[in-house]
Design a protein around this motif. Structure first.
Motif, short mmCIF file in Angstrom:
data_model
loop_
_atom_site.label_atom_id
_atom_site.label_comp_id
_atom_site.label_asym_id
_atom_site.label_seq_id
_atom_site.Cartn_x
_atom_site.Cartn_y
_atom_site.Cartn_z
N TYR A 76 28.99 -51.06 -13.44
CA TYR A 76 28.40 -50.26 -12.37
C TYR A 76 29.49 -49.78 -11.41
CZ TYR A 76 24.01 -51.87 -14.29
OH TYR A 76 22.97 -52.10 -15.15
N GLU A 77 29.10 -49.28 -10.25
CA GLU A 77 30.06 -48.92 -9.20
C GLU A 77 30.48 -50.21 -8.52
OE1 GLU A 77 30.43 -46.05 -5.24
OE2 GLU A 77 28.72 -45.82 -6.60
N VAL A 78 31.77 -50.52 -8.54
CA VAL A 78 32.20 -51.86 -8.14
C VAL A 78 33.63 -51.84 -7.61
CG1 VAL A 78 33.09 -52.48 -10.44
CG2 VAL A 78 32.17 -54.27 -8.98
N VAL A 79 33.93 -52.79 -6.72
CA VAL A 79 35.30 -53.06 -6.27
C VAL A 79 35.60 -54.50 -6.64
CG1 VAL A 79 36.80 -53.31 -4.26
CG2 VAL A 79 35.26 -51.34 -4.43
N GLU A 80 36.79 -54.74 -7.19
CA GLU A 80 37.15 -56.06 -7.69
C GLU A 80 38.50 -56.49 -7.13
OE1 GLU A 80 37.25 -55.96 -11.95
OE2 GLU A 80 35.26 -55.08 -12.15
N SER A 81 38.63 -57.80 -6.87
CA SER A 81 39.93 -58.39 -6.54
C SER A 81 40.13 -59.64 -7.39
CB SER A 81 40.02 -58.74 -5.05
OG SER A 81 40.20 -57.58 -4.27
N PHE A 82 41.36 -59.79 -7.86
CA PHE A 82 41.75 -60.92 -8.70
C PHE A 82 42.85 -61.70 -7.98
CE2 PHE A 82 39.72 -58.07 -11.49
CZ PHE A 82 39.61 -58.55 -12.78
N PHE A 83 42.75 -63.03 -7.99
CA PHE A 83 43.73 -63.91 -7.34
C PHE A 83 44.27 -64.86 -8.41
CE2 PHE A 83 40.56 -62.54 -4.32
CZ PHE A 83 41.32 -62.08 -3.25
N TRP A 131 37.19 -71.42 -0.45
CA TRP A 131 38.47 -71.87 -0.97
C TRP A 131 38.32 -72.58 -2.32
CZ3 TRP A 131 41.77 -69.00 0.89
CH2 TRP A 131 41.90 -68.73 2.26
N ARG A 132 37.19 -73.22 -2.57
CA ARG A 132 37.02 -73.94 -3.83
C ARG A 132 36.98 -73.02 -5.03
NH1 ARG A 132 31.07 -75.06 -5.00
NH2 ARG A 132 31.80 -77.00 -5.93
N TYR A 133 36.80 -71.70 -4.81
CA TYR A 133 36.82 -70.74 -5.91
C TYR A 133 38.25 -70.35 -6.32
CZ TYR A 133 31.78 -69.90 -5.09
OH TYR A 133 30.42 -70.03 -4.95
N PHE A 134 39.22 -70.58 -5.45
CA PHE A 134 40.60 -70.16 -5.71
C PHE A 134 41.33 -71.20 -6.56
CE2 PHE A 134 39.46 -67.65 -2.09
CZ PHE A 134 40.23 -66.50 -2.18
N PRO A 135 42.03 -70.76 -7.61
CA PRO A 135 42.86 -71.72 -8.34
C PRO A 135 43.99 -72.21 -7.45
CG PRO A 135 43.40 -69.48 -9.02
CD PRO A 135 42.21 -69.38 -8.09
N PRO A 136 44.54 -73.40 -7.72
CA PRO A 136 45.68 -73.85 -6.94
C PRO A 136 46.88 -72.94 -7.18
CG PRO A 136 45.31 -75.28 -8.84
CD PRO A 136 44.15 -74.34 -8.77
N GLY A 137 47.70 -72.78 -6.14
CA GLY A 137 48.96 -72.06 -6.30
C GLY A 137 48.83 -70.57 -6.53
N VAL A 138 47.87 -69.92 -5.87
CA VAL A 138 47.76 -68.45 -5.99
C VAL A 138 49.07 -67.81 -5.53
CG1 VAL A 138 46.64 -66.40 -5.01
CG2 VAL A 138 45.24 -68.35 -5.73
N ASP A 139 49.65 -66.97 -6.39
CA ASP A 139 50.91 -66.30 -6.02
C ASP A 139 50.94 -64.81 -6.35
OD1 ASP A 139 51.05 -66.59 -8.77
OD2 ASP A 139 53.10 -67.36 -8.80
N LYS A 140 49.86 -64.31 -7.00
CA LYS A 140 49.81 -62.88 -7.31
C LYS A 140 48.37 -62.40 -7.19
CE LYS A 140 53.92 -62.40 -10.15
NZ LYS A 140 54.49 -61.86 -11.40
N MET A 141 48.19 -61.08 -7.08
CA MET A 141 46.84 -60.51 -7.02
C MET A 141 46.87 -59.07 -7.51
SD MET A 141 46.49 -58.00 -4.45
CE MET A 141 44.85 -58.15 -3.76
N ASN A 142 45.67 -58.56 -7.77
CA ASN A 142 45.48 -57.14 -8.02
C ASN A 142 44.05 -56.80 -7.63
OD1 ASN A 142 46.06 -54.51 -8.76
ND2 ASN A 142 46.66 -55.00 -10.87
N SER A 143 43.81 -55.55 -7.33
CA SER A 143 42.46 -55.10 -6.98
C SER A 143 42.17 -53.79 -7.71
CB SER A 143 42.33 -54.90 -5.47
OG SER A 143 42.39 -56.13 -4.79
N TYR A 144 40.87 -53.55 -7.92
CA TYR A 144 40.44 -52.42 -8.73
C TYR A 144 39.18 -51.80 -8.13
CZ TYR A 144 43.35 -54.93 -12.12
OH TYR A 144 44.38 -55.58 -12.73
N ALA A 145 38.91 -50.56 -8.53
CA ALA A 145 37.65 -49.90 -8.18
C ALA A 145 37.20 -49.10 -9.39
CB ALA A 145 37.84 -48.99 -6.97
N ILE A 146 35.89 -49.11 -9.64
CA ILE A 146 35.33 -48.39 -10.78
C ILE A 146 34.10 -47.61 -10.31
CG2 ILE A 146 34.62 -48.57 -13.19
CD1 ILE A 146 35.45 -51.51 -13.15
N HIS A 147 33.95 -46.40 -10.82
CA HIS A 147 32.73 -45.62 -10.58
C HIS A 147 32.62 -44.55 -11.66
CE1 HIS A 147 35.77 -43.07 -8.56
NE2 HIS A 147 35.00 -42.07 -8.96
N GLY A 148 31.45 -43.92 -11.70
CA GLY A 148 31.21 -42.83 -12.64
C GLY A 148 30.54 -43.31 -13.92
#
Length: 197
Positions: free
Chosen positions: A59-66, A122-139
């Motif tokens: 669907y139309e969505v915004v995502e972030s990855f940690f 915080w319990r959703y985050f893996p230990p030692g987060v050191d990188k990320m990316n984010s995305y957006a999708i539509h259409g």
């Protein structure tokens, strides 16, 4: 800490005002705020607002990855303008071991824009987060658009390649201490402790 998604997944400029994502300290977690154009395409997911929705990425969505890049453990957060959300915990690329976790999230559409705010525990985050990316999708259909904060460089593309938001090698350095303060220590997570046993 604010980020703007200004490129497609394959490093072309987006043809509209960028999606903006702001991370800030929250009560017991990280606040993720979204300010984005509203395309209303595709239509809203057929699930109640405020609830997890499997397959929200369609669907139309915004995502972030940690990401913990050493161990390839990561949190994927998906939110949409209509109020549905999806959380995935992944242990290895594409390997979700937990999903549809509860999330405090509200989204609201005003004219041709939408705003949303989520509290990521915080319990959703893996230990030692050191990188990320984010995305957006539509259409929809041939008009489906995939956008990335840190896209695949043009020189790395090959014929027939499609978007894959789990290309962890393109994630960029990210420190939660840059948001929470240099003395802050990431709380341990029972969810990730159970996953590593």
């Amino acid at each position: 800490m604010e980020f703007s998604i200004e490129q497609t997944w394959d490093s072309l400029p987006v043809g509209h005002a960028p999606v903006k994502i702001l991370f800030s300290p929250g009560e017991g977690g990280l606040t993720m705020s979204v300010d984005a154009p509203f395309f209303n395409d595709p239509a809203a997911p057929p699930g109640p607002p405020g609830q997890p929705f499997p397959g929200l990425w369609d669907y139309e969505v915004v995502e972030s990855f940690f990401l913990n890049s050493t161990e390839e453990k990561y949190l994927e957060v998906e939110v949409c303008p209509h109020g549905q959300h999806l959380i995935l915990l992944l242990n290895g690329k594409h390997n979700a071991f937990m999903q549809q976790l509860p999330l405090s999230f509200s989204g609201a559409v005003t004219g041709d824009r939408w705003r949303g705010e989520a509290l990521l525990p915080w319990r959703y985050f893996p230990p030692g987060v050191d990188k990320m990316n984010s995305y957006a999708i539509h259409g929809s259909g041939a008009g489906r658009r995939f956008e990335a904060l840190y896209p695949v460089p043009r020189e790395d593309l090959h014929e027939g390649q499609g978007p894959d938001f789990h290309r962890l090698e393109y994630f960029q350095p990210f420190r939660l201490q840059g948001i929470m303060g240099e003395g802050w220590v990431q709380p341990e997570s029972d969810l990730w402790e159970a996953a590593s046993k």
